[in-house]
Motif scaffolding. Structure first.
Motif, PDB file in Angstrom:
ATOM      1  N   UNK A 188       0.822  -1.210   0.000  1.00 48.32           N
ATOM      2  CA  UNK A 188       0.000   0.000   0.000  1.00 48.32           C
ATOM      3  C   UNK A 188       0.856   1.261   0.000  1.00 48.32           C
ATOM      4  N   UNK A 189       2.101   1.161   0.498  1.00 55.61           N
ATOM      5  CA  UNK A 189       2.966   2.341   0.504  1.00 55.61           C
ATOM      6  C   UNK A 189       3.305   2.787  -0.910  1.00 55.61           C
ATOM      7  N   UNK A 190       3.269   1.842  -1.861  1.00 55.72           N
ATOM      8  CA  UNK A 190       3.581   2.203  -3.239  1.00 55.72           C
ATOM      9  C   UNK A 190       2.499   3.071  -3.872  1.00 55.72           C
ATOM     10  N   UNK A 191       1.296   3.039  -3.325  1.00 54.12           N
ATOM     11  CA  UNK A 191       0.189   3.782  -3.927  1.00 54.12           C
ATOM     12  C   UNK A 191       0.390   5.285  -3.770  1.00 54.12           C
ATOM     13  N   UNK A 207      -5.385  -0.275  -1.534  1.00 55.68           N
ATOM     14  CA  UNK A 207      -5.873   0.990  -0.986  1.00 55.68           C
ATOM     15  C   UNK A 207      -4.883   1.510   0.046  1.00 55.68           C
ATOM     16  N   UNK A 208      -4.607   2.811  -0.038  1.00 52.08           N
ATOM     17  CA  UNK A 208      -3.801   3.489   0.975  1.00 52.08           C
ATOM     18  C   UNK A 208      -4.648   4.587   1.608  1.00 52.08           C
ATOM     19  N   UNK A 234      -6.345   4.769  -4.372  1.00 56.26           N
ATOM     20  CA  UNK A 234      -6.715   3.413  -4.770  1.00 56.26           C
ATOM     21  C   UNK A 234      -6.020   3.076  -6.078  1.00 56.26           C
ATOM     22  N   UNK A 235      -5.351   1.938  -6.092  1.00 55.17           N
ATOM     23  CA  UNK A 235      -4.749   1.423  -7.321  1.00 55.17           C
ATOM     24  C   UNK A 235      -5.431   0.116  -7.688  1.00 55.17           C
ATOM     25  N   UNK A 236      -6.082   0.084  -8.844  1.00 54.70           N
ATOM     26  CA  UNK A 236      -6.599  -1.165  -9.387  1.00 54.70           C
ATOM     27  C   UNK A 236      -5.997  -1.358 -10.772  1.00 54.70           C
TER      28      UNK A 236
END
Length: 539
Positions: free
Chosen positions: A7-10, A64-65, A79-81
């Motif tokens: 999640x830190x990558x988001x 999600x972050x 949010x990354x999808x």
């Protein structure tokens, strides 16, 4: 709140260019080695993170972050999808190509180029990752503010005139954005996209009218950026006047409007949104068809390569808007394939145009078209002494790149433009019910727009490479041609690996049509009911 893996990558695609751009503002532009090193390192890091997120979301779904560890809908969520990760990868690829191309000379053409470029990446990445409409507005404004600087970068009368059109139009779009968001919040009490998806079915009849009015106003703001007809009159002039690396990045900015419309139309107005299901779909469909037709006429009428590229952007946007209007998962899967291939192709074409035109006389395109109509009376009946000359390696490389761009823009086999159009046409011709008139119209326009691009590119190629008018051999640096070649190699790779790419696009489309997984990943699960107390023995 439990933090999911990676999640830190988001947050890094937003935080990293912000910090790097602000850091570079502390130094004078004459320290170019430092600025180039920091900027290029940041862009390469963004590409690595985008690819990592793409692989991770393909395997485990949305990531999600929650910023500040505040759960949605009270806090800010990123949010990354699959869809947002794909857009991040495209942004990073175009940024790499455009920035490396700019290192030949454009990075010295104006002040603060490095910071402006990084702030543009921050706005783009934030727009693709944000999970609420308010922060979408924030990132939208950051992106536009940076684009104003890039439109004017390099100065010149043409860029100033284009900026005087581009900036006011986008300021009006930003005002519409605020009005639409205000109406939506006044009705629903939230701006979190996942929370909105859950509240829309319960809106009353009176509130629903106001909500749909706000959604329509919000859509107009993004349709201006997506360049739907008749809101697209500004685009060909602006994109053709901008510098080559700026125009290449603007090809991605147009897709921000497409992304938001695709995301919100399926999340907020999907099958589970009650009476609002399919709201605005017909407007997207017919507006997209009109945009394809307008762009096709513009492609045929263009007498310069920059305007040809600008109208090609309109054809791309119209195709994607029409596909979104149909709302079918199979059609949108093909449209996502088309989005990736057309964005890469237009980026490469904008960069290539400067290299090709560098050795041509000013106004050569207009003179060539005039000669086709009126003819050239000089030299009639004379026999040329020299049948042909040895083609210099530079012109051979540029001609080969131009040929591949022509195949991509026209959608001819075997490149991904053909595969994407074939996927969309196959889905249009195999519906559960009969083929509708609008489906036939889109099929016809897809074929006609491809034919128009082929005619226009063939005409331009002939006048540029076969019968050049007072042209000199252009001086092309390796740092300029390498980004063009790299983008075209990626397009070829999309053909070679067409099956896994199409599989990813299909799964992305299916996930967009079933937004429950997205909503479940963003919204916290309700607390479990407490177990009834067990009475103690003897009481």
């Amino acid at each position: 709140m439990q933090t999911p893996p990676l999640s830190f990558l988001v947050v890094l695609p937003v935080l990293l260019p912000l910090m790097a751009g602000a850091f570079l503002l502390l130094f004078d532009d004459r320290l170019r080695t430092l600025k180039v090193t920091v900027s290029l390192g940041t862009i390469l890091a963004l590409l690595a993170m985008a690819v990592t997120l793409l692989v991770a979301t393909d395997r485990q779904g949305a990531i999600v972050q929650a910023v500040g560890n505040w759960p949605a809908p009270f806090g800010i969520v990123l949010v990354a999808d699959r869809l947002s990760a794909m857009m991040l990868v495209l942004t990073a690829l175009l940024a790499c190509a455009s920035f490396v191309f700019a290192l030949a000379r454009w990075h010295r053409a104006g002040p603060r180029f490095y910071s402006i470029f990084l702030f543009l990446l921050m706005g783009l990445n934030g727009a693709f990752l944000t999970g609420d409409l308010f922060n979408l507005f924030v990132f939208f404004e950051v992106m536009l503010a940076a684009s104003y600087g890039l439109v004017l970068h390099g100065s010149g009368i043409a860029r100033v005139k284009a900026g005087l059109h581009y900036i006011p139009i986008n300021l009006v779009a930003s005002s519409l954005f605020l009005v639409g968001v205000s109406l939506i919040y006044g009705v629903t009490g939230t701006l979190n996209m996942a929370d909105l998806a859950g509240r829309i079915p319960a809106i009353g009849e009176e509130g629903r009218t106001l909500f749909e009015a706000g959604a329509a106003i919000l859509a107009v703001a993004f349709l201006v950026k997506a360049a739907m007809w008749p809101l697209n009159f500004w685009l060909p002039t602006t994109y053709s006047a901008a510098s080559a690396p700026a125009a290449a990045m603007f090809a991605m900015m147009t897709k921000v409007g497409i992304y938001v419309i695709l995301r919100l139309s399926l999340l907020l107005f999907g099958a589970d949104s009650g009476p609002s299901a399919g709201f605005g779909a017909h407007w997207l469909l017919y507006g997209g068809l009109a945009t394809i037709a307008f762009g096709t006429v513009g492609v045929l009428a263009s007498q310069s390569m920059p305007r040809l590229a600008g109208y090609s952007v309109l054809v791309s946007s119209g195709t994607l808007l029409s596909a979104i209007g149909f709302g079918d998962a199979a059609i949108i899967a093909g449209a996502l394939y088309y989005l990736a291939s057309s964005t890469l192709a237009i980026c490469a074409f904008f960069l290539l145009i400067e290299l090709v035109e560098r050795g041509r006389a000013a106004g050569a395109d207009v003179i060539a078209v005039s000669m086709e109509v009126f003819g050239d009376g000089e030299g009639a009946g004379q026999v040329e002494e020299e049948v042909g000359t040895a083609l210099p390696m530079t012109m051979a490389a540029l001609g080969g790149a131009f040929f591949i761009c022509a195949l991509l823009l026209a959608g001819l086999p075997p490149l991904p433009g053909f595969l994407a159009k074939f996927a969309m046409m196959s889905a249009l011709m195999t519906p559960s019910e009969g083929i509708s008139g609008s489906a036939w119209a889109l099929i016809a326009l897809l074929a006609l727009s491809g034919f128009a691009a082929l005619v226009a590119m063939a005409r331009t190629g002939i006048t540029t490479f076969w019968v050049p008018m007072q042209a000199s051999l252009p001086s092309v640096k390796a740092v300029e041609f390498a980004p063009v070649a790299g983008i075209l190699v990626l397009c070829v790779a999309m053909t070679v690996f067409g099956s896994p790419v199409m599989r990813f696009m299909t799964e992305t489309s299916q996930a967009l049509h079933a937004p429950s997984a997205y909503v479940g990943a963003v919204m916290p699960a309700p607390p479990a009911a407490a177990a009834p107390a067990v009475p103690e023995a003897g009481r």
